[in-house]
Design an enzyme around this catalytic site. Structure first.
Site, short mmCIF file in Angstrom:
data_model
loop_
_atom_site.label_atom_id
_atom_site.label_comp_id
_atom_site.label_asym_id
_atom_site.label_seq_id
_atom_site.Cartn_x
_atom_site.Cartn_y
_atom_site.Cartn_z
N ALA A 45 0.79 -1.12 -0.03
CA ALA A 45 -0.11 0.03 -0.26
C ALA A 45 0.82 1.12 -0.01
O ALA A 45 0.45 2.26 -0.87
CB ALA A 45 -1.03 -0.01 1.13
N HIS A 267 -6.07 -17.20 11.16
CA HIS A 267 -5.96 -17.92 9.92
C HIS A 267 -5.95 -19.29 10.36
O HIS A 267 -5.30 -19.83 11.19
CB HIS A 267 -4.44 -17.48 9.25
CG HIS A 267 -4.57 -17.99 7.86
ND1 HIS A 267 -4.61 -19.44 7.59
CD2 HIS A 267 -4.54 -17.35 6.64
CE1 HIS A 267 -4.48 -19.38 6.04
NE2 HIS A 267 -4.49 -18.34 5.51
N ARG A 331 -11.85 -18.08 6.13
CA ARG A 331 -10.91 -18.43 7.18
C ARG A 331 -11.64 -18.51 8.34
O ARG A 331 -11.33 -19.22 9.56
CB ARG A 331 -9.86 -17.38 7.24
CG ARG A 331 -9.05 -17.34 5.93
CD ARG A 331 -8.04 -16.45 5.83
NE ARG A 331 -7.42 -16.71 4.50
CZ ARG A 331 -6.27 -15.78 4.24
NH1 ARG A 331 -6.06 -14.40 4.86
NH2 ARG A 331 -5.79 -16.10 3.21
#
Lengths: 659, 256
Positions: A45, A267, A331
Site C-alpha cells: 500500500a 488464519h 478463514r
C-alpha cells in the site's frame, strides 16, 4: 444513527467510481511539483502509492523502519491476489467479486468501497505483469489461476507460494525507479513517532532515525499511513517481528478514529506452537486448501500416527459440515471449526492443539493425470504418488520446505499439522471513501485502514486491497484534497506545532529509558499477548472481556513502572523501539476488548460465545449492529464511540451460509 | 512442549557503532531447545543480557519466515549457517549439537559497513536497483495482462531469478565481496521477459556501473555465492549478465 460522513458519491453503485474519477478536481503539473506528500510504510500500500504519486509529479517522501523498502511484511504473503478477470470463463465478474467480498466480510463492509475494489482489481494484474512480475502461467503462455476460500470461481493469480514477494518487488522496483530519478526521497530505518497537525490538518510527521536516534521533522501537504496491521498485539502472530501499530496509534491519539478494532483474522492453517520460546508463527498458505483435505480422527484422544488411521476412521469435518464449500470455507469458519474439534478432544500432535492437512488424495489424483499425459495406462499407486508429488512440489514447494524446516517432519510423507493463528486485522483507522481519516489531510491505505473487508477478509484479498489503494484509488482521491492546498507553501519545520510534537516524542523516549525497571519489554509483550489470545481471540465473551480490560489496565500501569530499556536514545537501540511499540499495543489491546464487548453479536472474525446459532455458527444482529464502530481517543486512555451506519442497497443481507 | 537441553558457547561480534572497532565476546547459554530457531536462541541470549543489566546484541531480522531477506548472520564461517537453502531465521538448533561453540559475525564487505553488532548497511543494493532494476512503466500504462503470452518455461525461469531475497549472503561469502549474483538475478529476471526487452541493454550497463561504484568486487567464478544462496539463485544468471553486458556495447546505440 451515523454521525460520520463517509463521503460516498451519489448515484448507482456501478457508476460511483467512474463518476468520481471524471469529476474529481485535478492538480495541474506545475502545482504538483511544489506539493509534498509523506508516505509512511513501504509495503504494497505504501510503495505503490509513493511510486504512483511521484510518477504523477508530486514530491514524495517515503519512510520505513526496515533497512530497505523491499523488506516490508507484504513480502511474506504467500497464496495469491484476487482479480475479477474471468480468464477461467467460470462466471466471474466485478459484481461477483464484490458480492463474495461483502458476504465473506459478514455484511460489515461498505458497499461502495468494496465495489470500487472489485472494479480496479483487474487493472492491478495488468500493471504488475507490465512491471515484469512473474505470475504463474499455463503452457499456452497465459496466466494461471487457483481457488481460494469463500468463492466458487478461480480468480486468484499467484507466483508459487511467494505472490506477496513478487508483487512487493514489483512495487519496490517502481519505487526505486522514482528514487533514482530523485522524485521520491526514501528514509529507511526511520520510525514515525508523531503526526504533526497545524490548524486541524495533518502537516507532517516526527520520525526517529533509528541508527542515530535523532528525531527529525518532516513537512507534507498531506500524510499517508500505509503501515500495516496490528496482529502483533497478540505477541504470537504470523506478522513480522517489527510489524506494529505505532504510526496508526499516534494518528489515533491525534484525532483519527480507530474503526472495528476487534475484527481480527485468525488464519486456520498455521504451523502449531512448539514451545515457550516461540517468537512468531508461520502461515501455511490458504492455497494449500485447494489440494489438502483437513481431518481429525473420529475417535477422541487417538494417539495413532496419521498413516495408521484408516480412511473410515477419519473425520473430514469441513467437508461434513459445509458440503458446498468443503475445505474452502472462509478463514473464520475454518478456524472456529478447528478450535471446536480440538476443544472437544479430537486434536492431534503432542499438544493436541492441531488438525491434519493431508495432500495424499490430491497427490494421487495429479499423479494419475500426469501418468495419462505420459502415456502410462493403469499406473500403480506408487507411480501416481511419485508423479503427483512432483506436481505438488511445483505448486507449493517453498511452503513444504518451510514446514519441513520448522517442524523437522516431511510433509510429502505425513500430513501437515496445522492450527489457527492470528494473521490479519480487518480493523484499522477509520477512513472515508477517499481513504482520508477523520483528520483532514491524513490518509490511510492497505491493512492499516478498516475499509474493505468487513468482519472477515477473504484469502488473496489483502494484496488486492493494498495495491488497489496505492496504485489506483489514493492517487485519485488525494487530488480532491490537494487541489485545495495548492496555495499553501511548505511550512517551515521550526513552526511551534513541529517543536511541540518533537518534544512529545522525546518525552516518551526519555521516560522509557529512565524507568530502569526490572522486566524486559518482551516480558510485557508476552503477557499482553496471553491476555489477548485467551480473552479476545478466536472466541470471546462478556465476562472474559471485562476481565481482560482490568488486566490490561493493570499491565499498563506495571509497564510504565517496571520496564527495563537498556542503552540510550541516541543510538541504534532495538529495545527502545520495541518498548515504544509495546506501550502502544497495550493501549490498543484495551480498545480491542472494549470494542469486542460493545459488539453484542457474532460476525466474521468476531465470535461472541453468547451469540451463536444452535449449530455453533456466528449469529449477527443486523438491527442493532450493522454499523462501523469508530472510536475516538480521549485524554487518559479513554474512548468514545461514533457510529457509521452500513447501508446495503445492492446486496440482500442474509445469514452467511457455506453449507 | 519441548524443554531444552543443549548447552552452547557463543562467540558473538560486538561493535558499538561504525566509528569503533569490534571484537568477539563469549557467552554461555544453557537449556536451549533443538526446536528453537537460531534467532529464538538469540532472543534467549538477549533476555539473559537484559536481565543482567547489559545491552542486548543487535541483529537484523523481521519476517522470521525466510522471505524478507533481513536476517544476516555469518555463522561458523558461513552466511546463514551450516544448512543449505535456508536463511538464519529458518535455521533451527537441531542443526547443532550440545556443547557446540558457535561463532557469529556480521556480513563482511566494504560495501556493507557494520552499523552495530551484527547489523550492517545494505543500502548499496537499493541503489543498484534504483539505477535500473525495473521496467519503466507508470501506473495506468498497462495493457491487458493476457495480451502478452509468455512461454511457461521462460516465465518460470524469470520467476526463479526473481526469487532472490536481497539478503546479501552472496556478497558476504565471496572472497571478492562481489554482488554479481544479486545484480545478475534482477537483470536475468527482466531480460528473460518480453516486457524487459526495450531497456535490456541500457539496464545492464546502468546496474553494473552502480554496482562498481558501490565498491563491490569482481567475479572470479568461484561459485561460493550460488552454494550459499538461501534461495538457490543460479550462477547461470551471472553468465547471462556478462553476455548482455558484452553485447550491450554492440547491440545498443545508447551508452550509459
Amino acid at each position: 444513527m451515523s454521525d460520520l460522513n463517509s463521503n460516498i458519491p451519489e448515484g448507482e453503485l456501478t457508476n460511483k467510481w467512474t463518476k468520481f474519477k471524471s469529476s474529481v478536481a485535478l492538480v495541474n503539473p506545475s502545482n504538483k511539483r511544489s506539493i509534498e506528500v509523506i508516505i509512511v510504510g513501504s509495503g504494497l500500500a505504501g510503495a505503490s502509492a509513493a511510486a504512483t504519486l511521484a510518477e504523477m509529479g508530486y514530491k514524495v517522501k517515503c519512510f520505513c523502519f526496515q533497512d530497505s523498502p523491499r523488506r516490508a511484511h507484504s513480502i511474506a504473503a504467500q497464496g495469491g491476489i484476487n482479480a475479477a478477470k474471468n480468464y477461467q470463463n467460470d462466471g466471474d465478474s466485478t459484481y461477483r467479486l464484490f458480492y463474495d467480498t461483502i458476504k465473506g466480510g459478514d455484511y460489515r463492509a461498505r458497499e461502495a468501497n468494496v465495489h470500487r475494489l472489485a472494479e480496479v482489481s483487474a487493472n492491478i494484474i495488468d500493471q504488475c505483469v507490465a512491471q515484469g512480475v512473474p505470475l504463474a502461467r499455463e503452457y499456452g503462455g497465459l496466466l494461471d489461476n487457483r481457488s481460494f476460500g469463500g468463492t466458487q470461481v478461480q480468480r486468484t493469480f499467484y507466483a508459487a507460494g511467494q505472490t506477496g514477494q513478487q508483487l512487493l518487488l514489483g512495487a519496490y522496483s517502481a519505487l526505486e525507479r522514482q528514487i533514482g530519478m530523485g522524485k521520491v526521497e526514501m528514509y529507511t530505518r526511520h520510525e514515525m513517532l508523531e503526526v504533526v497537525k497545524i490548524d486541524g490538518k495533518a502537516r507532517g510527521i516526527i520520525a526517529r532515525n533509528l541508527i542515530t536516534g535523532e528525531l527529525e521533522r518532516h513537512f507534507g501537504h498531506a500524510v499517508v499511513l500505509g503501515t500495516g496491521g496490528y496482529g502483533n498485539v497478540f505477541y504470537l502472530s504470523t506478522n513480522a517481528m517489527g510489524s506494529n501499530v505505532t504510526a496508526a496509534w499516534k494518528a489515533h491519539k491525534q484525532g483519527a478514529y480507530f474503526a472495528n478494532p476487534c475484527y481480527t483474522q485468525i488464519h486456520p492453517t498455521c504451523i502449531p506452537v512448539s514451545g515457550d520460546h516461540q517468537s512468531k508463527l508461520t502461515l501455511m498458505s490458504e492455497s494449500l486448501r485447494n489440494d489438502g483435505r483437513i481431518w481429525v480422527p473420529k475417535k477422541k484422544d487417538d494417539n495413532r500416527k496419521a498413516s495408521e488411521i484408516p480412511e473410515d476412521e477419519r473425520d473430514y469435518y469441513l467437508e461434513r459440515r459445509y458440503p458446498a464449500f468443503g475445505n474452502l470455507v472462509p478463514r473464520d469458519v475454518a478456524s472456529r471449526a478447528a478450535k471446536e474439534r480440538c476443544d472437544a478432544g479430537y486434536g492431534v500432535g503432542a499438544s493436541k492443539l492441531a488438525v491434519y492437512l493431508d495432500f495424499k488424495a490430491n497427490t494421487e489424483r495429479y499423479g494419475k493425470i500426469e501418468a495419462s499425459k505420459a502415456g502410462i495406462h493403469n499406473p500403480d499407486k506408487e507411480t501416481c504418488m511419485r508423479l503427483g508429488t512432483a506436481v505438488i512440489k511445483e505448486k507449493y514447494g517453498n511452503l513444504f520446505d518451510m514446514y519441513a524446516q520448522i517442524t523437522g517432519e516431511n510433509p510429502y510423507e505425513t500430513p501437515m499439522r496445522i492450527y489457527p493463528a492470528v494473521h490479519y486485522t480487518m480493523g484499522g483507522l477509520w477512513v472515508d471513501y477517499n481513504l482520508m481519516t477523520s483528520v483532514p489531510g491524513l490518509y490511510c491505505t492497505g491493512e492499516a485502514n478498516f475499509s474493505d473487508h468487513g468482519a472477515n477478509r477473504l484469502g488473496a484479498s489483502a494484496l488486492m486491497q493494498g495495491l488497489a489503494d496505492g496504485y489506483f484509488v489514493l492517487p485519485y482521491t488525494i487530488g480532491a484534497y490537494l487541489s485545495k492546498e495548492i496555495s499553501v507553501k511548505a511550512i517551515p519545520t521550526d513552526h511551534p506545532a513541529f517543536v511541540e510534537a518533537e518534544a512529545k516524542a522525546k518525552g516518551i523516549l526519555d521516560t522509557l529509558i529512565n524507568i530502569k525497571g526490572t522486566k524486559s519489554v518482551d516480558h510485557f509483550h508476552k503477557r499482553l499477548g496471553h491476555i489477548m489470545w485467551e480473552k479476545c481471540g478466536m472466541a470471546r465473551n462478556a465476562e472474559g472481556l471485562n476481565e481482560a480490560i482490568t488486566e490490561i489496565r493493570a499491565l499498563r500501569a506495571e509497564f510504565w513502572k517496571d520496564v527495563r530499556v537498556p542503552g540510550t536514545s541516541d543510538e541504534l537501540n532495538t529495545e527502545l523501539e520495541k518498548a515504544g511499540r509495546v506501550a502502544d499495543f497495550i493501549e490498543l489491546g484495551e480498545l480491542m476488548c472494549i470494542d469486542a464487548l460493545n459488539r453484542n453479536e457474532s460476525c466474521g472474525g468476531h465470535f461472541r460465545e453468547e451469540y451463536q446459532t444452535e449449530e455453533g455458527e456466528a449469529l449477527r444482529d443486523d438491527v442493532d449492529y450493522a454499523y462501523v464502530a469508530a472510536w475516538e481517543f480521549k485524554e487518559g486512555v479513554n474512548f468514545e464511540l461514533h457510529k457509521e451506519e452500513l447501508k446495503f442497497e445492492n446486496i440482500k443481507v442474509a445469514q452467511r451460509s457455506y453449507k | 512442549m519441548s524443554t531444552g537441553n543443549m548447552n552452547l558457547t557463543l562467540k558473538v561480534w560486538r561493535q558499538k557503532n561504525n566509528k569503533t572497532t569490534g571484537a568477539l565476546v563469549d557467552y554461555k547459554l544453557a537449556d536451549i531447545s533443538p526446536d528453537m530457531s537460531f534467532l529464538e536462541m538469540f532472543d534467549v541470549l538477549n533476555e539473559q543480557l537484559i536481565n543482567k543489566g547489559e545491552e542486548p546484541v543487535v541483529f537484523d531480522h523481521d519476517c522470521r519466515e525466510g522471505i524478507c531477506g533481513m536476517c544476516s548472520m555469518f555463522i561458523n564461517g558461513r552466511p546463514h549457517g551450516p544448512k543449505d537453502l535456508v536463511t538464519t531465521c529458518q535455521l533451527h538448533m537441531r542443526s547443532f549439537k550440545d556443547g557446540d561453540t558457535i561463532v557469529v559475525e556480521p556480513w563482511r564487505a566494504a560495501a556493507f559497513p557494520v552499523v552495530k553488532d551484527l547489523t550492517v548497511d545494505r543500502s548499496a543494493f537499493d541503489r543498484v536497483i534504483a539505477a535500473g532494476g525495473f521496467i519503466s512503466v507508470n501506473t495506468g500504462n498497462a495493457q491487458d495482462a493476457n495480451n502478452l503470452p509468455i512461454p511457461k518455461m521462460q516465465a518460470d525461469a524469470a520467476f526463479e531469478a526473481a526469487a532472490c531475497i536481497g539478503c546479501g549472503a552472496c556478497v558476504a561469502t565471496c572472497k571478492n565481496a562481489s554482488a554479481m549474483l544479486f545484480v545478475s538475478a534482477k537483470i536475468s529476471q527482466l531480460a528473460l521477459l518480453p516486457q524487459g526487452q526495450p531497456e535490456r541493454y541500457r539496464r545492464v550497463q546502468s546496474m553494473v556501473a552502480q554496482m562498481d561504484a558501490e565498491g563491490f568486487g569482481n567475479c572470479t567464478n568461484t561459485g561460493a555465492c550460488e552454494a550459499e544462496c538461501p534461495k538457490g539463485i543460479s550462477l547461470e544468471n551471472i553468465a547471462r549478465m556478462n553476455r548482455d553486458f558484452a553485447s550491450a556495447k554492440f547491440v545498443s546505440e545508447e551508452t550509459v
